[in-house]
Motif scaffolding. Structure first.
Motif, mmCIF file in Angstrom:
data_model
loop_
_atom_site.group_PDB
_atom_site.id
_atom_site.type_symbol
_atom_site.label_atom_id
_atom_site.label_comp_id
_atom_site.label_asym_id
_atom_site.label_seq_id
_atom_site.Cartn_x
_atom_site.Cartn_y
_atom_site.Cartn_z
ATOM 1 N N ALA A 312 0.712 -1.388 0.000
ATOM 2 C CA ALA A 312 0.225 0.062 0.040
ATOM 3 C C ALA A 312 0.933 1.315 0.028
ATOM 4 O O ALA A 312 1.909 1.198 0.442
ATOM 5 N N ASP A 358 -3.060 -6.051 -3.840
ATOM 6 C CA ASP A 358 -2.718 -4.350 -3.599
ATOM 7 C C ASP A 358 -3.956 -3.899 -2.922
ATOM 8 O O ASP A 358 -5.046 -3.680 -3.248
ATOM 9 N N GLY A 360 -4.147 -0.715 -2.208
ATOM 10 C CA GLY A 360 -3.787 0.863 -2.405
ATOM 11 C C GLY A 360 -2.551 1.228 -2.685
ATOM 12 O O GLY A 360 -1.984 2.194 -2.061
ATOM 13 N N ALA A 363 -2.781 5.362 -6.473
ATOM 14 C CA ALA A 363 -4.227 5.977 -6.725
ATOM 15 C C ALA A 363 -4.989 5.803 -8.046
ATOM 16 O O ALA A 363 -6.027 5.975 -8.185
ATOM 17 N N THR A 365 -4.454 2.777 -11.491
ATOM 18 C CA THR A 365 -4.854 1.663 -11.865
ATOM 19 C C THR A 365 -4.342 0.364 -10.926
ATOM 20 O O THR A 365 -3.299 0.305 -10.668
ATOM 21 N N PRO A 366 -5.150 -0.503 -10.621
ATOM 22 C CA PRO A 366 -4.818 -1.480 -9.543
ATOM 23 C C PRO A 366 -3.580 -2.393 -10.467
ATOM 24 O O PRO A 366 -3.567 -2.511 -11.621
ATOM 25 N N ASP A 372 -7.408 -7.258 -5.492
ATOM 26 C CA ASP A 372 -7.761 -5.745 -5.562
ATOM 27 C C ASP A 372 -8.673 -5.173 -4.591
ATOM 28 O O ASP A 372 -9.668 -5.642 -4.431
ATOM 29 N N HIS A 374 -9.104 -1.696 -3.993
ATOM 30 C CA HIS A 374 -9.320 -0.443 -4.352
ATOM 31 C C HIS A 374 -11.237 -0.500 -4.579
ATOM 32 O O HIS A 374 -11.628 -1.646 -4.730
ATOM 33 N N PRO A 375 -11.707 0.530 -4.599
ATOM 34 C CA PRO A 375 -11.016 2.016 -4.205
ATOM 35 C C PRO A 375 -11.246 2.286 -2.742
ATOM 36 O O PRO A 375 -11.905 1.738 -2.074
ATOM 37 N N LEU A 376 -10.295 3.175 -2.376
ATOM 38 C CA LEU A 376 -9.889 3.639 -0.846
ATOM 39 C C LEU A 376 -10.584 5.277 -0.936
ATOM 40 O O LEU A 376 -10.516 5.807 -1.920
ATOM 41 N N ASP A 392 -12.917 2.105 5.560
ATOM 42 C CA ASP A 392 -11.944 1.507 4.784
ATOM 43 C C ASP A 392 -11.340 0.378 5.656
ATOM 44 O O ASP A 392 -10.811 -0.702 5.391
#
Length: 590
Positions: A312, A358, A360, A363, A365-366, A372, A374-376, A392
């Protein structure tokens, strides 16, 4: 002489003999001073019991009949007590959760004391077995009720601690009664008294004397265990007996050396190891870890496992707390997915699978091929804002639980992390959970210089000041601590620990950032602690304190600073080798 006096001299009457109490007369006692002695065979038996008393550390899982337990407790209750105060109380512990927590406290205290000893004595101390807390079928905590003022108890006004001595006499009575009946007892005092008192909800003024492990012994030592372990030997009687006053001016002070597991499964694992064509515990610390792993797997632990590597981004990196740019986090995750990052190569070499998360890393593309997260919501920099939103933090922990549950099916679960700036995050978390200050907790990380270290300390100080009292009750609300000071990868790995342990798997911790998820997971569920293994102790300053808080002894100490789970996978390789040795080495017969 008067007539009454003449009558008295000439006549005698029978001595009034009491119907209760001592019926003997002074004349009888004078004629036979030794008349109160037992017969020689009774004395010989008593001497044999006293000489045969041992501090037992290994136990069979067979239950102790209630009648025998009552006899042992009765013997304790018949002990002498100053002023007949009877200050002892016996707490019989059967709750597995309490036993697990007590074992954790003892493991931690053991490491704390070992840290004060010389290297040789520390190693010998760590070799001493404390699994009786988990193995013994009965736990008895002897406590001393000190709430009565000493001046109100006959004999304590001058010796206020005589109530503690009385309780020690009760323990000795129990020990001898157990030994005479073929039971074993071990006295464990490796506890912080306040922590043990809190575990048992003792009121103010009631203090623990230690935890007595009671059960059928799985060892029959002919001599005291610490003599057998070459720790010390019994002093000659002549060296400790003096007459009238202290006469041995040359006498030296006693030597100082300062410088929830399934019970049946753990015993079975130890039994299995004893059947090998090898000396007992010949693999040292590894032997105990292998026994723990075998116990968790009920003897069916797969010879494999999974490294969960989570990465992250950390906005705190913008404060100049790292020697490397933030882009390195994504680079390492992409290399891990391709199988060529250090953690991935190490996992493959150890025979472990790999899950890359991943959490994060950027900010944008993962990372392709990674789990994945995301999103956070926008991430905070610790100094001015929380690292994560609470929503989160909860979501990432839950994601980790799901990953950990799946990974548990493969065997061992090793933790790995990557994130530029996360040693600053880890130092802030370590300050809260250990009580260290920033100067003690902040280390050099991956190649920091003096200026970077000072910026890291400043960032941690500001983060702690911002969070303030929110961190005081972190054990009751670990998710809030993760949101306030944690990183997304630490949140995920905390969930991995919870999920893997919940599914019955051992979890191998890594460096400082890879060990904090263990502490946070234990705050969520204390039962997790029995599943944790310290893979390594890194060079980060706070890592040793974190491991001691968990009651864990590291398998390897190589001063690693690589992250990525490299230390955890090296330890996993050792454990897997230990499992193969345990399963494939030649067996002995009775």
């Amino acid at each position: 002489m008067s007539e009454p006096q003449q009558g008295r001299a000439a006549t005698s009457w029978p001595r009034p003999t009491p119907v209760i109490g001592d019926a003997t007369s002074a004349r009888e006692r004078a004629a036979d001073p030794s008349g109160w002695a037992f017969e020689p065979d009774v004395i010989a038996n008593l001497d044999e019991v006293i000489a045969g008393r041992r501090d037992i550390r290994r136990f069979r899982p067979d239950a102790v009949p209630q009648a025998l337990l009552t006899e042992v407790l009765t013997a304790g209750h018949q002990a002498p007590s100053v002023g007949h105060s009877q200050p002892w109380r016996f707490i019989v512990v059967s709750d597995p959760a309490i036993r697990d927590r007590a074992a954790h406290l003892a493991d931690r205290a053991r490491l704390d004391q070992a840290a004060l000893l010389t290297n040789d004595r520390a190693a010998r101390m760590l070799d001493l077995k404390l699994e009786g807390l988990r193995e013994a079928p009965v736990g008895i905590v002897v406590v001393c009720d000190r709430r009565t003022p000493a001046s109100g108890v006959l004999g304590r006004a001058t010796f206020p601690d005589a109530d503690l001595w009385s309780c020690a006499c009760a323990i000795e009575n129990m020990w001898l009664a157990a030994r005479a009946r073929g039971l074993g007892m071990g006295w464990v005092t490796l506890f912080d008294p306040a922590e043990l008192a809190a575990l048992l909800a003792l009121p103010e003024g009631v203090v623990p004397m230690g935890w007595m492990c009671l059960g059928w012994p799985d060892e029959r030592p002919p001599s005291p265990g610490l003599e057998r372990a070459a720790w010390s030997k019994r002093m000659p009687l002549d060296d400790i007996v003096m007459h009238d006053r202290w006469t041995n001016e040359d006498a030296e002070a006693p030597v100082s050396h300062l410088d929830r597991l399934p019970q049946q499964s753990l015993v079975s694992a130890t039994d299995d190891a004893d059947g090998l064509l090898a000396p007992p515990e010949s693999l040292g610390v590894l032997d105990r870890v292998v026994s723990r792993v075998e116990a968790l797997g009920r003897g069916r632990m797969p010879l494999g496992g999974t490294l969960v590597l989570a990465g992250a981004s950390h906005p705190v990196a913008a404060h100049g707390v790292s020697a490397y740019p933030e882009t390195v986090t994504r680079d390492v995750l992409e290399a891990a997915v391709s199988g060529v990052a250090a953690g991935a190569v190490s996992a493959r070499s150890a025979g472990l699978g790999l899950v890359v998360v991943d959490a994060g890393a950027t900010a944008g593309t993962p990372v392709p091929g990674a789990v994945d997260a995301h999103p956070l919501d926008p991430l905070g920099d610790l100094v001015n804002a929380d690292a994560l939103s609470r929503a989160d933090a909860d979501r990432l922990v839950l994601l980790g639980v799901q990953i950990g549950e799946r990974a548990a099916a493969t065997g061992l679960v090793a933790l790995g992390e990557v994130g530029i700036g996360n040693t600053t995050v880890a130092a802030a978390l370590a300050c809260v959970v250990t009580g260290l200050g920033p100067r003690e907790a902040v280390g050099v990380g991956a190649g920091a210089d003096t200026d970077i270290v000072e910026r890291k300390r400043a960032a941690v100080e500001q983060a702690l000041a911002r969070v303030g009292s929110r961190a005081d009750d972190w054990r009751k609300n670990p998710a809030d601590l993760i949101a306030a000071l944690g990183g997304a990868e630490i949140a995920v790995l905390t969930g991995v620990v919870l999920g893997a342990a919940g599914a019955g798997a051992p979890v191998i911790l890594d460096g400082l950032a890879g060990s904090l998820p263990g502490i946070l997971a234990v705050a969520f569920d204390r039962g997790v602690q029995a599943h944790l293994i310290a893979g390594q102790q890194s060079r980060e300053r706070a890592h040793g304190d974190v491991l001691r808080l968990l009651g864990l002894e590291p398998l390897v100490v190589l001063r690693l600073r690589s992250g990525e789970g490299v230390g955890a996978t090296l330890a996993a390789a050792l454990i897997l080798q230990g499992l193969r040795i345990r399963r494939e080495v030649a067996r002995t017969h009775p």
